[in-house]
Design an enzyme around this catalytic site. Structure first.
Site, PDB file in Angstrom:
ATOM      1  N   PHE A  21       0.860  -1.184   0.000  1.00 56.66           N
ATOM      2  CA  PHE A  21       0.000   0.000   0.000  1.00 56.66           C
ATOM      3  C   PHE A  21       0.903   1.243   0.000  1.00 56.66           C
ATOM      4  CE2 PHE A  21      -2.844   3.167   1.920  1.00 56.66           C
ATOM      5  CZ  PHE A  21      -3.948   3.010   1.096  1.00 56.66           C
ATOM      6  N   ASP A  27       0.694  -4.387   8.837  1.00 52.54           N
ATOM      7  CA  ASP A  27      -0.406  -3.470   8.604  1.00 52.54           C
ATOM      8  C   ASP A  27      -1.671  -4.317   8.408  1.00 52.54           C
ATOM      9  OD1 ASP A  27      -2.300  -1.669   7.614  1.00 52.54           O
ATOM     10  OD2 ASP A  27      -0.792  -0.473   6.555  1.00 52.54           O
ATOM     11  N   TYR A  34     -11.529   3.036   9.813  1.00 50.82           N
ATOM     12  CA  TYR A  34     -12.702   3.391   9.011  1.00 50.82           C
ATOM     13  C   TYR A  34     -13.095   2.343   7.985  1.00 50.82           C
ATOM     14  CZ  TYR A  34      -8.794   5.302   6.210  1.00 50.82           C
ATOM     15  OH  TYR A  34      -7.605   5.467   5.542  1.00 50.82           O
ATOM     16  N   LYS A  35     -12.402   1.202   7.955  1.00 53.75           N
ATOM     17  CA  LYS A  35     -12.754   0.153   6.985  1.00 53.75           C
ATOM     18  C   LYS A  35     -13.729  -0.827   7.657  1.00 53.75           C
ATOM     19  CE  LYS A  35      -8.676   1.174   4.339  1.00 53.75           C
ATOM     20  NZ  LYS A  35      -7.230   1.065   4.268  1.00 53.75           N
ATOM     21  N   ARG A  61     -12.553  -3.970  -7.836  1.00 52.04           N
ATOM     22  CA  ARG A  61     -12.432  -4.602  -6.516  1.00 52.04           C
ATOM     23  C   ARG A  61     -13.747  -4.509  -5.758  1.00 52.04           C
ATOM     24  NH1 ARG A  61      -8.771  -1.747  -1.929  1.00 52.04           N
ATOM     25  NH2 ARG A  61     -10.668  -0.521  -1.765  1.00 52.04           N
TER      26      ARG A  61
HETATM   27  C1  LIG Z   1      -6.423   2.131   4.184  1.00 52.73           C
HETATM   28  C2  LIG Z   1      -4.998   1.800   4.474  1.00 52.73           C
HETATM   29  C3  LIG Z   1      -4.176   2.684   5.164  1.00 52.73           C
HETATM   30  C4  LIG Z   1      -4.708   4.041   5.553  1.00 52.73           C
HETATM   31  O1  LIG Z   1      -3.765   4.904   6.054  1.00 52.73           O
HETATM   32  P1  LIG Z   1      -4.238   6.358   6.502  1.00 52.73           P
HETATM   33  O2  LIG Z   1      -3.122   6.867   7.303  1.00 52.73           O
HETATM   34  O3  LIG Z   1      -5.527   6.225   7.229  1.00 52.73           O
HETATM   35  O4  LIG Z   1      -4.459   7.160   5.259  1.00 52.73           O
HETATM   36  C5  LIG Z   1      -2.885   2.298   5.436  1.00 52.73           C
HETATM   37  N1  LIG Z   1      -2.427   1.087   5.051  1.00 52.73           N
HETATM   38  C6  LIG Z   1      -3.205   0.212   4.371  1.00 52.73           C
HETATM   39  C7  LIG Z   1      -2.657  -1.109   3.974  1.00 52.73           C
HETATM   40  C8  LIG Z   1      -4.505   0.549   4.060  1.00 52.73           C
HETATM   41  O5  LIG Z   1      -5.267  -0.291   3.374  1.00 52.73           O
END
Ligand SMILES: *Cc1c(COP(=O)(O)O)cnc(C)c1O
Length: 413
Positions: free
Chosen positions: A128, A198, A223-224, A372
């Protein structure tokens, strides 16, 4: 693999779904099939009242006394403790703080500083973006550090005496592939490297047992699948055995042992609180806490079984009903090797995604060619999957996607 292809069978599965009632706890707009809860979880019905109460009665009525009277002072640890069982951790190992990006920074620096003789942050290409960018920023900030990328299949073999920390995302955001967290963590331990996972696309959707698996550190998104609302604060996990070894570079006063002594010198709070940083976002924490509450009393085996069934159904239906339309499955077919999302590659994925959204089927396009769909076990049903694919079939057979309206790209895709 499921052989259930007709709508009546999908509806029968929903009728027999032990998690069916959980769906009623969410606000799902009429006319929308929401397959994007892996990007922004849906709104729990109780969240507006919970936030309104914190705003009006606590903030509005009790003002600053709320820090004690309503427990604002330890809200981040309290909500962290609520996340702990979702990731197989103990209550004192998780705290809510900052964004995932900032928590990655804090823990990467902490891991690097705990292993000064090792130079490398090891990760995978295509991780990511924020994970890669933060790693690059940490390497640029600390003396003599490098970021090395190795394809995930070879990462365990690539861990050597120079690796300080292995930084990986458990479920890949684009493909949905789930890495073998136990094997990679064990390989890192055997070589004396730390691991930082992560869990943004894992928590709330797949089985996680961080303590059993000897994971050192982890971060994840609020938030997911945790339904905390847009920009919800994130969480971080540090195994208890490392609490005195790792030091956050953000020595905020809320991570101090006695913030209200107002002394000049930093002294870390005992335990996970030392990773908190500054003042917690109380309004956002209330929304996140309500999002996590949706998992209260849930049977985890049922959540996982349903996630796998929904993904299997989607794969089967798309491969069966869209056989002629050029979709290539990117997600591992085996449920043990994927998260709760499924991606297909298609040359016209962006336009197809826009055409789906125009008909109320909300999924994601991910550049360059990925369609997706995320399947949130608490509020997605088998009939949603069936109807979403039915719309997809129509868009493909009528070529409805082939319209200039659907080729324009917005800032957020
Ligand atoms: C959604 C997501 C993030 C989000 O990071 P933010 O700091 O909230 O923008 C980080 N890592 C992964 C793998 C994600 O899917």
């Amino acid at each position: 693999m499921s052989t259930m292809l007709d709508r009546a069978s999908a509806q029968a599965r929903d009728a027999a779904d032990p998690l069916r009632a959980r769906r009623e706890a969410f606000h799902l707009p009429a006319g929308v099939i929401y397959l994007d809860g892996n990007s922004l979880g849906a709104l729990p019905r109780t969240t507006p009242a919970r936030v309104a109460e914190v705003v009006a009665r606590q903030w509005g009525g009790d003002l600053i006394s709320s820090w004690n009277a309503h427990g604002w002072v330890d809200a981040a640890a309290r909500t962290g403790a609520r996340i702990a069982p979702l990731i197989g951790a103990r209550a004192g190992e998780v705290i809510v703080a900052d964004s995932t990006s900032v928590n990655l920074f804090k823990l990467l620096v902490a891991c690097c500083q705990a292993t000064p003789e090792r130079r490398t942050i090891l990760t995978e290409p295509g991780n990511f973006p924020t994970d890669l960018y933060i790693a690059q920023g940490v390497a640029a900030t600390l003396p003599d550090r490098v970021v090395s990328t190795v394809p995930a299949d070879h990462i365990a073999d690539a861990i050597d005496d120079d690796v300080a920390v292995v930084l990986l995302t458990h479920v890949h955001y684009k493909t949905g592939r789930m890495l073998d967290i136990t094997a990679i963590t064990a390989a890192a331990r055997a070589k004396g490297a730390l691991v930082l996972w992560d869990l943004s696309h894992s928590v709330g959707a797949v089985d996680l047992r961080l303590d059993d698996w000897n994971v050192d550190c982890a971060v994840g998104c609020g938030y997911k699948y945790l339904n905390g609302g847009p920009g919800a604060p994130a969480f971080l996990f540090v195994a208890e055995r490392l609490h005195d070894t790792l030091a956050s570079p953000i020595n905020g006063w809320f991570g101090h042992a006695a913030p209200f002594d107002f002394v000049d010198d930093y002294r870390p709070a005992p335990g996970i609180v030392r990773f908190q940083g500054g003042t917690p976002p109380i309004l956002a924490l209330a929304a996140l806490d309500e999002g996590i509450a949706q998992f209260d009393g849930v049977d985890w085996d049922q959540v996982i079984a349903k996630s796998q069934a929904l993904c299997d159904l989607y794969v089967t239906l798309v491969e069966d009903r869209c056989r002629e339309h050029g979709f290539t499955l990117l997600t591992p077919r085996s449920a043990a090797r994927r998260g709760s999302q499924v991606s297909f590659a298609h040359d016209h994925a962006h336009a197809i995604c826009q055409a789906l959204i125009a008909r109320g089927v909300i999924g994601d396009f991910r550049a360059p060619d990925v369609l997706r769909m995320g399947f949130t076990p608490l509020y997605t049903g088998h009939d949603d999957v069936w109807r979403a694919v039915d719309v997809l079939v129509d868009i493909m057979t009528t070529r409805a996607w082939d319209d200039p309206r659907y080729t324009e790209r917005a800032a957020v895709t």
